[in-house]
Design a protein around this motif. Structure first.
Motif, PDB file in Angstrom:
ATOM      1  N   ARG A  66       0.833  -1.191   0.000  1.00  0.00           N
ATOM      2  CA  ARG A  66       0.000   0.000   0.000  1.00  0.00           C
ATOM      3  C   ARG A  66       0.874   1.249   0.000  1.00  0.00           C
ATOM      4  O   ARG A  66       1.918   1.289   0.652  1.00  0.00           O
ATOM      5  CB  ARG A  66      -0.937  -0.014   1.209  1.00  0.00           C
ATOM      6  CG  ARG A  66      -2.146  -0.921   1.014  1.00  0.00           C
ATOM      7  CD  ARG A  66      -2.981  -1.034   2.266  1.00  0.00           C
ATOM      8  NE  ARG A  66      -2.311  -1.836   3.290  1.00  0.00           N
ATOM      9  CZ  ARG A  66      -2.859  -2.110   4.480  1.00  0.00           C
ATOM     10  NH1 ARG A  66      -4.058  -1.639   4.776  1.00  0.00           N
ATOM     11  NH2 ARG A  66      -2.196  -2.858   5.348  1.00  0.00           N
ATOM     12  N   GLY A  67       0.441   2.242  -0.772  1.00  0.00           N
ATOM     13  CA  GLY A  67       1.243   3.442  -0.955  1.00  0.00           C
ATOM     14  C   GLY A  67       2.169   3.364  -2.156  1.00  0.00           C
ATOM     15  O   GLY A  67       2.823   4.346  -2.493  1.00  0.00           O
ATOM     16  N   LEU A 395      10.763  13.408  -5.385  1.00  0.00           N
ATOM     17  CA  LEU A 395       9.566  12.699  -5.829  1.00  0.00           C
ATOM     18  C   LEU A 395       8.503  12.681  -4.735  1.00  0.00           C
ATOM     19  O   LEU A 395       7.312  12.893  -5.000  1.00  0.00           O
ATOM     20  CB  LEU A 395       9.916  11.273  -6.223  1.00  0.00           C
ATOM     21  CG  LEU A 395      10.064  10.955  -7.708  1.00  0.00           C
ATOM     22  CD1 LEU A 395      10.505   9.515  -7.895  1.00  0.00           C
ATOM     23  CD2 LEU A 395       8.770  11.212  -8.464  1.00  0.00           C
ATOM     24  N   ALA A 396       8.925  12.417  -3.505  1.00  0.00           N
ATOM     25  CA  ALA A 396       7.966  12.387  -2.405  1.00  0.00           C
ATOM     26  C   ALA A 396       7.267  13.732  -2.267  1.00  0.00           C
ATOM     27  O   ALA A 396       6.037  13.801  -2.121  1.00  0.00           O
ATOM     28  CB  ALA A 396       8.668  12.012  -1.103  1.00  0.00           C
ATOM     29  N   ARG A 397       8.044  14.797  -2.329  1.00  0.00           N
ATOM     30  CA  ARG A 397       7.464  16.139  -2.195  1.00  0.00           C
ATOM     31  C   ARG A 397       6.490  16.430  -3.340  1.00  0.00           C
ATOM     32  O   ARG A 397       5.422  17.012  -3.128  1.00  0.00           O
ATOM     33  CB  ARG A 397       8.597  17.163  -2.168  1.00  0.00           C
ATOM     34  CG  ARG A 397       8.155  18.576  -1.810  1.00  0.00           C
ATOM     35  CD  ARG A 397       9.368  19.494  -1.705  1.00  0.00           C
ATOM     36  NE  ARG A 397       8.976  20.849  -1.372  1.00  0.00           N
ATOM     37  CZ  ARG A 397       8.869  21.326  -0.143  1.00  0.00           C
ATOM     38  NH1 ARG A 397       9.117  20.517   0.893  1.00  0.00           N
ATOM     39  NH2 ARG A 397       8.523  22.583   0.084  1.00  0.00           N
ATOM     40  N   PHE A 410       2.807  11.333 -14.265  1.00  0.00           N
ATOM     41  CA  PHE A 410       3.684  12.248 -14.976  1.00  0.00           C
ATOM     42  C   PHE A 410       4.922  12.572 -14.138  1.00  0.00           C
ATOM     43  O   PHE A 410       6.044  12.613 -14.664  1.00  0.00           O
ATOM     44  CB  PHE A 410       2.928  13.530 -15.331  1.00  0.00           C
ATOM     45  CG  PHE A 410       3.661  14.402 -16.316  1.00  0.00           C
ATOM     46  CD1 PHE A 410       3.657  14.113 -17.670  1.00  0.00           C
ATOM     47  CD2 PHE A 410       4.358  15.524 -15.879  1.00  0.00           C
ATOM     48  CE1 PHE A 410       4.345  14.908 -18.568  1.00  0.00           C
ATOM     49  CE2 PHE A 410       5.044  16.333 -16.777  1.00  0.00           C
ATOM     50  CZ  PHE A 410       5.035  16.024 -18.127  1.00  0.00           C
ATOM     51  N   ALA A 411       4.743  12.764 -12.845  1.00  0.00           N
ATOM     52  CA  ALA A 411       5.894  13.011 -11.967  1.00  0.00           C
ATOM     53  C   ALA A 411       6.853  11.823 -11.986  1.00  0.00           C
ATOM     54  O   ALA A 411       8.081  11.997 -12.028  1.00  0.00           O
ATOM     55  CB  ALA A 411       5.416  13.296 -10.551  1.00  0.00           C
ATOM     56  N   LEU A 412       6.305  10.602 -11.969  1.00  0.00           N
ATOM     57  CA  LEU A 412       7.170   9.418 -12.013  1.00  0.00           C
ATOM     58  C   LEU A 412       7.926   9.347 -13.336  1.00  0.00           C
ATOM     59  O   LEU A 412       9.113   8.996 -13.370  1.00  0.00           O
ATOM     60  CB  LEU A 412       6.338   8.148 -11.825  1.00  0.00           C
ATOM     61  CG  LEU A 412       5.777   7.904 -10.431  1.00  0.00           C
ATOM     62  CD1 LEU A 412       4.857   6.689 -10.442  1.00  0.00           C
ATOM     63  CD2 LEU A 412       6.894   7.706  -9.417  1.00  0.00           C
ATOM     64  N   ALA A 413       7.245   9.665 -14.446  1.00  0.00           N
ATOM     65  CA  ALA A 413       7.875   9.582 -15.764  1.00  0.00           C
ATOM     66  C   ALA A 413       8.954  10.640 -15.945  1.00  0.00           C
ATOM     67  O   ALA A 413       9.971  10.388 -16.600  1.00  0.00           O
ATOM     68  CB  ALA A 413       6.822   9.713 -16.859  1.00  0.00           C
TER      69      ALA A 413
END
Length: 444
Positions: A66-67, A395-397, A410-413
């Motif tokens: 989860r998460g 990434l977390a922020r 999109f942030a992950l890519a």
């Protein structure tokens, strides 16, 4: 649900695709609290935890993710394993890069020990980056393909590979006759194609390094073994295109060279496809051939920008690829980043959903393996990855502020790389796990 020693479940946010988001409504499935049930290395079920969780019998192991995002493993449709050690080598363009770096590096793959050590590193690097299937170029040496398949089979991976065919315009130490290449390729097919999860591709490097006789024999192999793959390069670089025109003046285009020899068909993967015209694009669509888009290598070698709008208009089948070692990263997330930018330079906005589609179900469709890999349909092979949206402080922020799935992906890519891949499962077995503080793929 029935269960035995080889059944387990993974709980987390599920993402997979049933179509191309550019052309289909409801093309993706997103279960924020989802469950993936795996039995005997295949997908038993996938859906909402609320629906599937209560149906699990007591004692079924559940991995709590989860998460994090659980998605099919990435599919890289064009990559060269003998170029692993020469990645990030400088040159003025494609052709001098081949002469200066590529051919000398590939010379070493007549040595089975070197080939197997490189294949081992290469496959582990793919797994670290979340890639579970790839279409791989070996060197011209049969030993290189043998070593690759031994290492891939040992990991139980679904891989496609072939020995390169070259009988001209290459160093003597890499040259073979057309007949030698065809015989060695046929032997490879008979030994390895569909042996476990291994599959073979007929692999002429590109039209410049094959005589008409070699392309003729490659076409004959493609007809004799219709469920094998074909892989080669086309229309990557303008200097290359001019060279092909001088070698095959009778052909209408570079792509037409391959079609004349029967090499355009389903399960044929053409890397780059930058400088195609509309007739070429129509032939790609009509023959069921697929394009492997290689943005990092095209930028690195200055080859050009892929025309996504024209390809979509023609109905071409598109996939995504790293093209290591002309490509500069094994990571399909970093490749998505560059693909987005290439598209923007041609006036196209690629959604994050489409980028993830190209790297999963799009690759499976281009390879003719939909239903086998690339999605969570029941019966598909359980190749999947766990992505951590909080893998880095930035990434977390950023992801904690995401207001939609599109914004999150999109942030992950754009910001992601191998650190995002928390775990990689192949046929239901965990083959890579990133160790870091916080959460890992551990049972509840």
């Amino acid at each position: 649900m029935e269960h035995g020693p080889d059944i387990f479940a993974v709980r987390g946010s599920l993402l997979d695709f049933r179509g191309d988001p550019a052309s289909s409504e409801n093309a993706h499935r997103w279960e924020e609290d989802g469950l993936l049930v795996v039995a005997d290395g295949k997908v038993r079920a996938a859906g909402a935890y609320a629906a599937l969780g209560p149906a699990l019998e007591p004692g079924v192991r559940t991995i709590d993710c989860r998460g994090r995002i659980i998605t099919p493993g990435f599919i890289d449709t064009h990559i060269h394993y003998p170029q692993t050690d020469m990645i990030a080598s400088p040159a003025e363009g494609l052709l001098p890069w081949l002469d200066t770096w590529t051919f000398p590096a590939e010379r070493q793959f007549s040595d089975s020990v070197h080939a197997r050590a490189t294949a081992s590193f290469f496959l582990d690097e793919l797994l670290r980056c979340g890639t579970t299937t790839a279409m791989v170029y070996c060197s011209v040496h049969p030993e290189s393909a043998e070593a690759f398949f031994q290492e891939s089979a040992a990991r139980g991976m679904r891989m496609v590979a072939g020995k390169v065919l070259m009988d001209r315009h290459c160093p003597e130490f890499l040259r073979e006759s057309a007949e030698q290449g065809a015989l060695a390729s046929e032997a490879l097919i008979r030994k390895w194609h569909k042996r476990g999860r291994q599959m073979v591709a007929i692999t002429p490097r590109f039209a410049a390094t094959s005589t008409p006789a070699q392309l003729q024999l490659a076409g004959e192999l493609a007809r004799a073994f219709p469920d094998t793959f074909v892989q080669t390069h086309v229309a990557e670089n303008t200097d290359e295109i001019a060279w092909i025109k001088s070698l095959y003046p009778e052909a209408r285009s570079y792509l037409d060279v391959y079609e004349r020899y029967g090499l355009m068909r389903p399960r044929a993967m053409y890397a780059h496809c930058i400088w195609l015209d509309d007739t070429d694009r129509a032939r790609m669509a009509a023959t069921g051939s697929a394009a492997a888009l290689c943005p990092t290598s095209n930028l690195f070698l200055g080859s050009g920008l892929f025309d996504m709008r024209s390809a979509d208009r023609a109905g071409m089948t598109l996939t995504l690829a790293t093209d290591v070692g002309g490509g500069t990263s094994f990571s399909m997330l970093e490749t998505m980043n560059e693909m987005y930018k290439v598209a923007r330079m041609t006036g196209v906005h690629l959604s994050a959903l489409r980028l993830f589609y190209l790297a999963t179900l799009g690759g499976a469709r281009g390879m003719g393996l939909e239903g086998t890999i690339g999605s969570f349909v029941a019966g598909a092979e359980a190749d999947f990855i766990v992505l951590d949206p909080c893998a880095t402080p930035l990434l977390a922020r950023r992801t904690q502020r995401a207001q939609s799935l599109e914004e999150l992906l999109f942030a992950l890519a754009i910001l992601g790389d191998d650190r995002v891949v928390e775990a990689t499962f192949v046929a239901g077995k965990i083959l890579h796990e990133r160790k870091h503080s916080g959460h890992n793929a551990t049972p509840e």
